[in-house]
Design an enzyme around this catalytic site. Structure first.
Site, PDB file in Angstrom:
ATOM      1  N   HIS A 103       1.631   4.413  -3.048  1.00 51.34           N
ATOM      2  CA  HIS A 103       1.650   5.884  -3.042  1.00 51.34           C
ATOM      3  C   HIS A 103       2.802   6.402  -3.897  1.00 51.34           C
ATOM      4  CE1 HIS A 103      -1.575   6.600  -0.278  1.00 51.34           C
ATOM      5  NE2 HIS A 103      -1.018   5.904   0.706  1.00 51.34           N
ATOM      6  N   HIS A 158       0.834  -1.208   0.000  1.00 55.83           N
ATOM      7  CA  HIS A 158       0.000   0.000   0.000  1.00 55.83           C
ATOM      8  C   HIS A 158       0.871   1.262   0.000  1.00 55.83           C
ATOM      9  CE1 HIS A 158      -3.202   2.784   1.452  1.00 55.83           C
ATOM     10  NE2 HIS A 158      -2.183   3.299   2.148  1.00 55.83           N
ATOM     11  N   GLU A 159       1.872   1.310   0.894  1.00 55.44           N
ATOM     12  CA  GLU A 159       2.738   2.483   0.983  1.00 55.44           C
ATOM     13  C   GLU A 159       3.526   2.701  -0.308  1.00 55.44           C
ATOM     14  OE1 GLU A 159       2.673   4.669   3.343  1.00 55.44           O
ATOM     15  OE2 GLU A 159       1.208   3.496   4.476  1.00 55.44           O
ATOM     16  N   GLU A 167      -5.707   7.076  -0.862  1.00 52.21           N
ATOM     17  CA  GLU A 167      -5.693   5.869  -0.036  1.00 52.21           C
ATOM     18  C   GLU A 167      -6.405   4.715  -0.741  1.00 52.21           C
ATOM     19  OE1 GLU A 167      -4.005   5.365   2.778  1.00 52.21           O
ATOM     20  OE2 GLU A 167      -3.215   7.385   2.444  1.00 52.21           O
TER      21      GLU A 167
END
Length: 475
Positions: A335, A331-332, A411
């Site tokens: 970004h 997920h990070e 997100e």
């Protein structure tokens, strides 16, 4: 009567209109925030049973703990917010800003410096203002840490460690704030007609330097950073980074457990020098909070910080398994891959340039200084404070809301990226675990969450990953 009051308001001098408009808007924002918080508190008070759709992912005991924790935080936020607004109003109404400016002039006068040394007086003003803020905020911070966080099992600090940490933060802040401010004021004074461009470029350079050095030189002053040990997790992280061409150079574990049992993960660095930082509380296999203090590792940990750590062993596992940690990092890294970090920097700098440009237009308006009690001088630092903090406040509120909406969109996109990497199942379970570990309440008032939540509520994220009831889906 209303017509008479309106006529009286219209007859006020410009500086009085500015002052009352700033004061009125401040209270409008406070009352709006208080209204939103009251809506969410009503949710905390009335939602006492696990909603049906959460029955399979959250037990009633954890649900009740999170409800009481968030209710305590909300009640605390009401009183601290009311105090903050009342304090700010009293400072403005009683002329606290010009008074403190006068005091700072007296301070530098003791060293033989007069009003012509405006930058020196500005630095004295900043030091006194931050000291005042630190002392008035200390009781609230103590209560939050040693009453609320302690009550709900998150605080791991002793009073001594807390006070030493607060002092260290204050000193580090001054070491950065004072030189940067003095250089910025000097640039504004000597920059001529295009000073706003030079000021913007300077703040851009400072922000990039701080982002670059923070985790290597500033954060280690407060927390212990150690390289992630060789093993399966590190190999998997490096492999995942390589698969998306993320230029990873180092992976650190930060000892966040000596301060709090809350968990986190982030990456930092520019160009080909990226690092990943994992909180030890995020890692199920590394978190000291999962240990009973009987093994060799625990003895070594106790010998490191015996007087600072107040760790309390838990009965349940803290943190995520290795596959779940990889999903969180997916997920990070999403970004980064999707350009969210760069987009946020661009937006921030566009906003900074706009604000400095408007500041250049407004700084010459004497009425702005008169409105806040400066009749004989127009200090540049005070001008920055008045314009950026007060005059721009409506714009800042609107911008903050827009960035919150954008953040939620980012997100969802980052979650979808992790799902595209085949890690939907692990991210699904990781989000549930992290929500439980941090006692996040999964039910939110729609208006409160829309205005405040930079991350989507848990239920929305789980649905986007594949639905709450049926479990996640893989792309």
């Amino acid at each position: 009567m209303p017509v008479t009051m309106l006529q009286t308001a219209m007859d006020l001098p410009v500086e009085s209109k500015i002052f009352y408009a700033v004061l009125l808007f401040s209270w409008v924002v406070y009352l709006w925030e208080a209204y939103l918080a009251s809506r969410q508190r009503r949710i905390y008070r009335t939602t006492t049973h696990v909603p049906h759709e959460l029955g399979k992912i959250m037990d009633s005991e954890t649900f009740e703990k999170s409800r009481l924790y968030q209710l305590d935080k909300s009640n605390f936020g009401f009183w601290s917010g009311l105090y903050s607004e009342a304090e700010g109003t009293m400072i403005l109404v009683l002329g606290g800003i010009p008074f403190l400016w006068s005091i700072s002039g007296s301070v530098i006068g003791r060293f033989g410096l007069g009003p012509e040394y405006e930058i020196s007086q500005s630095l004295a003003f900043l030091t006194l203002a931050t000291l005042f803020s630190a002392f008035t905020g200390l009781p609230w911070s103590l209560y939050n840490t040693f009453v609320i966080e302690e009550k709900h099992g998150f605080n791991q600090q002793t009073i001594g460690f807390f006070l030493k940490d607060a002092l260290k933060k204050f000193l580090v802040t001054q070491c950065i704030l004072l030189p940067v401010t003095s250089l910025l004021l000097h640039i504004i004074k000597i920059g001529g007609d295009y000073f706003f461009i030079y000021a913007w470029l300077f703040t851009l350079a400072v922000s990039l330097v701080l982002v670059t050095i923070y985790a290597d030189y500033i954060a280690p002053l407060f927390d212990k950073f150690t390289p992630l040990p060789e093993g399966e997790l590190k190999e998997d992280i490096e492999s995942m980074a390589k698969s998306i061409s993320f230029p990873l150079t180092k992976v650190y574990v930060v000892e966040g457990s000596k301060r709090s049992s809350h968990s986190n993960a982030y990456f930092y660095g520019f160009f080909k020098n990226k690092r990943i930082v994992l909180f030890d509380t995020l890692l199920e296999d590394y978190s000291p909070l999962n240990k009973e203090g009987e093994g060799e590792g625990d003895q070594e940990k106790e010998s490191d910080v015996p007087e600072e750590s107040n760790a309390k062993p838990k009965n349940k596992k803290q943190g995520c398994s290795n596959p779940e940690v990889l999903a969180v990092l997916g997920h990070e890294l999403g970004h980064w891959k999707l350009g969210h970090t760069v987009k946020n920097i661009v937006i921030s700098q566009m906003n900074s340039f706009l604000c400095f440009s408007l500041f250049a237009v407004l700084i010459g308006q004497r009425e702005l200084f008169l409105a806040f009690g400066f009749h004989d001088s127009q200090p540049t630092l005070i001008g920055l404070m008045i314009i950026f903090q007060f005059i721009f406040s409506p714009y800042n509120e609107l911008l903050s809301f827009c960035l919150t909406v954008l953040s939620r969109r980012f997100e969802f996109q980052a979650d979808a990226f992790a799902r595209g990497m085949g890690r939907a199942t692990e991210l699904y379970s990781a989000l549930i675990k992290l929500n439980k570990d941090n006692l996040g309440f999964p039910v939110a008032d729609w208006l409160f969450s829309m205005w405040h939540y930079s991350h989507p509520p848990l239920l929305e994220r789980l649905r986007a990953l594949g639905g709450v009831g049926g479990g996640p889906k893989q792309d």
